[in-house]
Design an enzyme around this catalytic site. Structure first.
Site, PDB file in Angstrom:
ATOM      1  N   HIS A  81      54.530  21.393 -34.768  1.00  0.00           N
ATOM      2  CA  HIS A  81      54.475  22.216 -33.484  1.00  0.00           C
ATOM      3  C   HIS A  81      55.479  21.390 -32.401  1.00  0.00           C
ATOM      4  CE1 HIS A  81      52.189  23.072 -29.188  1.00  0.00           C
ATOM      5  NE2 HIS A  81      52.949  23.812 -29.870  1.00  0.00           N
ATOM      6  N   ASP A  87      56.865  28.768 -30.293  1.00  0.00           N
ATOM      7  CA  ASP A  87      55.884  28.085 -29.564  1.00  0.00           C
ATOM      8  C   ASP A  87      55.495  28.924 -28.122  1.00  0.00           C
ATOM      9  OD1 ASP A  87      54.251  26.017 -28.391  1.00  0.00           O
ATOM     10  OD2 ASP A  87      56.003  24.919 -27.819  1.00  0.00           O
ATOM     11  N   TYR A  97      74.648  20.976 -27.543  1.00  0.00           N
ATOM     12  CA  TYR A  97      74.781  19.955 -28.522  1.00  0.00           C
ATOM     13  C   TYR A  97      73.853  18.879 -28.646  1.00  0.00           C
ATOM     14  CZ  TYR A  97      79.574  22.188 -29.256  1.00  0.00           C
ATOM     15  OH  TYR A  97      80.453  22.903 -29.408  1.00  0.00           O
TER      16      TYR A  97
END
Length: 142
Positions: free
Chosen positions: A22, A64, A114
């Site tokens: 999670h 989520d 990035y």
């Protein structure tokens, strides 16, 4: 072969998706993304488009529900604003909405993307040719 698993999902990708917990993040990278420079684990998916890979992954993991955003795109650079229209973003949004009612789309800048990719659980290096076709998915609870 397994039933119910999209054929483009490799055994390596199944393993990675199972290992993720999670809140872990996974990057679906386009063909221009420097996957090997930023990915802790890189799963090659050459020849597979970003939309196909997104569709396959979201058949297997939820987003989520506690995070906003939980579906993160790489924002256009200022020099590309008004010049490039990433039409693939509409495809991505439709795919996400089809699989998850809790999708919350956000955008972050290229260099922030990035940095976040460095900490992602894995990067899936697709052969997607569209520009700005990179996504970070935050895994939810099953």
């Amino acid at each position: 072969m397994l039933k119910g698993i999209p054929k483009i999902v490799s055994p390596e990708l199944i393993k990675v998706l199972c290992e993720m917990g999670h809140g872990d993040e996974i990057v679906i990278a386009d063909g221009n993304f420097p996957s090997e420079n930023f990915g802790q684990r890189v799963i090659r998916a050459d020849g597979i488009g970003g939309a196909e890979m997104l569709d396959a992954c979201l058949q297997l993991i939820p987003l989520d529900t506690y995070s906003d955003p939980n579906f993160i795109l790489m924002k256009l650079m200022e020099c590309d604003e008004g010049k490039i229209e990433p039409v693939i973003w509409c495809d991505y949004a439709a795919i996400a909405a089809k699989h998850d009612k809790n999708v919350r789309i956000g955008q972050i800048g290229r260099f922030e993307f990035y940095e976040r990719a460095k900490n992602a659980y894995a990067v899936i290096a697709t052969g997607e040719a569209a520009v700005y076709a990179n996504i970070i998915l935050k895994k939810g609870v099953i």
